[in-house]
Design an enzyme around this catalytic site. Sequence first.
Site, short mmCIF file in Angstrom:
data_model
loop_
_atom_site.label_atom_id
_atom_site.label_comp_id
_atom_site.label_asym_id
_atom_site.label_seq_id
_atom_site.Cartn_x
_atom_site.Cartn_y
_atom_site.Cartn_z
N CYS A 190 3.69 -11.54 0.89
CA CYS A 190 2.35 -11.13 1.31
C CYS A 190 1.50 -12.34 1.67
CB CYS A 190 1.68 -10.28 0.24
SG CYS A 190 1.55 -11.14 -1.31
N GLY A 218 2.43 -3.77 -2.92
CA GLY A 218 3.23 -3.20 -1.84
C GLY A 218 2.39 -3.00 -0.60
N SER A 219 2.73 -1.97 0.16
CA SER A 219 2.07 -1.77 1.46
C SER A 219 0.66 -1.21 1.30
CB SER A 219 2.91 -0.81 2.30
OG SER A 219 2.92 0.46 1.69
N ASN A 220 -0.16 -1.40 2.33
CA ASN A 220 -1.54 -0.89 2.28
C ASN A 220 -1.58 0.63 2.21
OD1 ASN A 220 -2.01 -3.68 3.05
ND2 ASN A 220 -4.12 -2.98 3.25
N GLU A 233 -2.46 -4.83 -5.00
CA GLU A 233 -2.27 -6.08 -4.25
C GLU A 233 -1.43 -5.70 -3.05
OE1 GLU A 233 -1.12 -9.09 -2.56
OE2 GLU A 233 0.28 -9.35 -4.22
N VAL A 259 0.58 2.83 0.98
CA VAL A 259 0.92 3.36 -0.35
C VAL A 259 -0.14 2.93 -1.36
CG1 VAL A 259 2.61 3.32 -2.21
CG2 VAL A 259 3.38 3.52 0.14
N GLY A 260 -0.58 1.68 -1.26
CA GLY A 260 -1.60 1.20 -2.20
C GLY A 260 -2.86 2.06 -2.17
N LYS A 300 8.12 1.15 -12.64
CA LYS A 300 8.96 1.66 -11.55
C LYS A 300 9.24 0.51 -10.58
CE LYS A 300 8.67 3.13 -7.42
NZ LYS A 300 10.03 2.80 -6.96
N GLU A 360 0.55 -6.55 9.67
CA GLU A 360 1.52 -7.26 8.83
C GLU A 360 2.94 -6.92 9.30
OE1 GLU A 360 2.08 -6.20 4.58
OE2 GLU A 360 1.89 -8.34 4.22
N1 NAI Z 1 2.14 -7.06 -0.67
C1 NAI Z 1 3.42 -7.24 -0.79
O1 NAI Z 1 3.87 -8.15 -1.43
C2 NAI Z 1 4.35 -6.27 -0.15
C3 NAI Z 1 4.02 -5.67 1.04
N2 NAI Z 1 4.89 -4.81 1.61
C4 NAI Z 1 4.53 -4.22 2.92
O2 NAI Z 1 4.95 -2.89 2.94
C5 NAI Z 1 5.81 -2.64 4.04
C6 NAI Z 1 6.80 -1.56 3.70
O3 NAI Z 1 7.59 -1.94 2.58
P1 NAI Z 1 7.96 -0.85 1.49
O4 NAI Z 1 9.01 -1.32 0.58
O5 NAI Z 1 8.23 0.42 2.18
O6 NAI Z 1 6.58 -0.82 0.64
P2 NAI Z 1 6.02 0.32 -0.28
O7 NAI Z 1 4.55 0.14 -0.40
O8 NAI Z 1 6.55 1.64 0.16
O9 NAI Z 1 6.73 0.02 -1.71
C7 NAI Z 1 6.15 -0.71 -2.78
C8 NAI Z 1 6.42 0.06 -4.08
O10 NAI Z 1 5.71 1.31 -4.03
C9 NAI Z 1 6.61 2.40 -4.27
N3 NAI Z 1 6.14 3.58 -3.55
C10 NAI Z 1 6.53 4.04 -2.32
N4 NAI Z 1 5.88 5.19 -2.02
C11 NAI Z 1 5.06 5.45 -3.05
C12 NAI Z 1 4.11 6.49 -3.32
N5 NAI Z 1 3.90 7.49 -2.46
N6 NAI Z 1 3.42 6.44 -4.48
C13 NAI Z 1 3.60 5.44 -5.36
N7 NAI Z 1 4.50 4.44 -5.17
C14 NAI Z 1 5.22 4.44 -4.03
C15 NAI Z 1 7.95 1.87 -3.80
O11 NAI Z 1 9.01 2.61 -4.33
C16 NAI Z 1 7.89 0.43 -4.30
O12 NAI Z 1 8.19 0.40 -5.68
C17 NAI Z 1 6.40 -4.00 4.33
O13 NAI Z 1 6.82 -4.08 5.66
C18 NAI Z 1 5.23 -4.90 4.06
O14 NAI Z 1 4.38 -4.93 5.17
C19 NAI Z 1 6.08 -4.48 1.01
C20 NAI Z 1 6.45 -5.05 -0.16
C21 NAI Z 1 5.62 -6.03 -0.83
O1 AKG Z 2 3.31 -16.72 -2.42
C1 AKG Z 2 3.73 -16.32 -3.50
O2 AKG Z 2 4.35 -17.06 -4.27
C2 AKG Z 2 3.46 -14.91 -3.98
C3 AKG Z 2 3.58 -13.93 -2.89
C4 AKG Z 2 3.34 -12.54 -3.32
O3 AKG Z 2 2.68 -12.28 -4.29
C5 AKG Z 2 3.88 -11.43 -2.54
O4 AKG Z 2 4.51 -11.66 -1.53
O5 AKG Z 2 3.68 -10.28 -2.97
#
Ligand code: NAI
Ligand code: AKG
Length: 489
Positions: free
Chosen positions: A290, A234-236, A256, A238-239, A181, A391
């Site tokens: 991240c 993704g976000s903490n 992650e 949702v994770g 997904k 974050e």
């Molecule tokens: N660690 C990282 O690389 C990332 C961190 N983030 C953080 O998250 C914040 C919000 O960004 P979002 O795009 O809203 O992140 P998100 O955590 O909502 O989305 C990440 C993935 O999870 C999916 N998702 C959303 N809700 C879900 C649920 N209830 N169950 C399972 N999967 C679900 C999304 O569709 C997407 O594919 C950002 O501001 C940032 O702080 C966002 C993207 C990447």
């Molecule tokens: O720094 C990078 O190249 C990877 C970063 C990453 O994994 C993320 O933003 O989710």
Amino acid sequence: MNDMTQTSPVYDNYINGEWKSAEGGRTQKSINPANKNEIVGIIPDSSKQDLEKAVAAAKTSRLAWRKLAGAQRGNLLFKAADIMENRINEIGEAMTLEMGKTLPEAKGETARGVAILRYYAGEGMRKIGDVIPSSDADAFLYTTRSPLGTVGVISPWNFPVAIPIWKLAPALIYGNSVVWKPATETAVTAAKVMQCFHDAGLPAGVLNMVVGSGSVIGQGIAEHADINGITFTGSNAVGQAVGQAALARGAKYQLEMGGKNPIIIAADADVDLAVEATISGGLRSTGQKCTATSRVIVVKDVYEEFKSKLIQKVAELKVGNGLDAQTWLGPCANEKQMETVISYIRKGVDEGAVLLHGGTRPTDRALSDGFYVTPAIFDKVTSKMAIAQEEIFGPVLALIEVNDIQEAIELANDTTYGLSASIYTRNIGNALQFVQDMEAGLVRVNAETAGVELQAPFGGMKQSSSHSREQGQAAIEFYTSIKTVFIKP
Ligand SMILES: NC(=O)C1=CN([C@@H]2O[C@H](COP(=O)(O)OP(=O)(O)OC[C@H]3O[C@@H](n4cnc5c(N)ncnc54)[C@H](O)[C@@H]3O)[C@@H](O)[C@H]2O)C=CC1
Ligand SMILES: O=C(O)CCC(=O)C(=O)O
């Protein structure tokens, strides 16, 4: 439907080796963050029924897939890599159009996806176990690895090629089938990635892609009884929900999540290099990594020099459309992200930090329909402020002045996150103390906080991950289970 919708390309789900529209023909739009009026593509808005079909296909195909030799699976990944390499321009452009990072960054990320695919293709020929001396002289004791079964991949929009591939490729090479997904923001890019696997001849059902909302498709994956492992970035918030849903039904999971990554500038640092690393680590991809630098902890002896050089260099960065060759910093990936960034900038000011530079919407009318924020530098930040703890995921640097290295490391660790950290110093004692005391999964000396090498383990301490590691040889730990074998003639 407006005129633009009618002329926009349409992208489907990929289920059981075929492109299929979502049940009931439901669609949504992927829009360009550089110009919200531009539709990049019409993408599926899938339902649980679509997910069911994808999981059923993955479940059926996995037995034949795991029975192939690793080298046979590897050959298919090598083919997918070659195809993707030929499409770097097309995929990179789709990425820039959908999430805004500059074209060189987008093409660089696609090339990184190719390299990751080749690395894991090679894994098909490497060892998967050990021979262990048995206490029984006649017995043969060894370990081998079994795939988990079907893996659910939930990926974000910030690295729409590299992150899915560093999850899909090890899942596939170790014999799992996959339901993926992608984030809806980057579903067009995902379809182009998926097409490379299709064209490489991956057997039907081994890799499926379902595009839809997180709460329906993402949560559906986390809760599905036929999905044996879930990998999420993704976000903490949702994770944690994904982890809890997986734990509740005994599935394996890997998370992650966020970071609040510090860079420390010691009194003996090369200040010019430290300024460059702060800008590159903190502001490339518009701070949406991240691993992005967000806390800049500077020892007082070089604080003023560092600050004035940083402001001067940041002022030179050109904000604009990522397709424009002059642009250094693109828009935020979506409107919600831009609003989050702006609200943190307001919060920083309210909490008493001093906004030295940027942090506003650009005045250039050519940018008025995009989700742009100019890069912000805050002075007089204290560790307890929200901008130093939460974050932001945007182009915001928080400067914190400290007396010495000891205090710098203490403040660097004063966060619930522990993903990456770096130090600029010429003193080996400072470097070693930092490496030893820093609570982060990735520590870098005289290098920026971002920058992950595909052959090395990647993951965070504290709340940045589920304490698992991705990439390199570490991936085998998640995508397989160890089987200990005892054979006696
Ligand atoms: N660690 C990282 O690389 C990332 C961190 N983030 C953080 O998250 C914040 C919000 O960004 P979002 O795009 O809203 O992140 P998100 O955590 O909502 O989305 C990440 C993935 O999870 C999916 N998702 C959303 N809700 C879900 C649920 N209830 N169950 C399972 N999967 C679900 C999304 O569709 C997407 O594919 C950002 O501001 C940032 O702080 C966002 C993207 C990447
Ligand atoms: O720094 C990078 O190249 C990877 C970063 C990453 O994994 C993320 O933003 O989710």
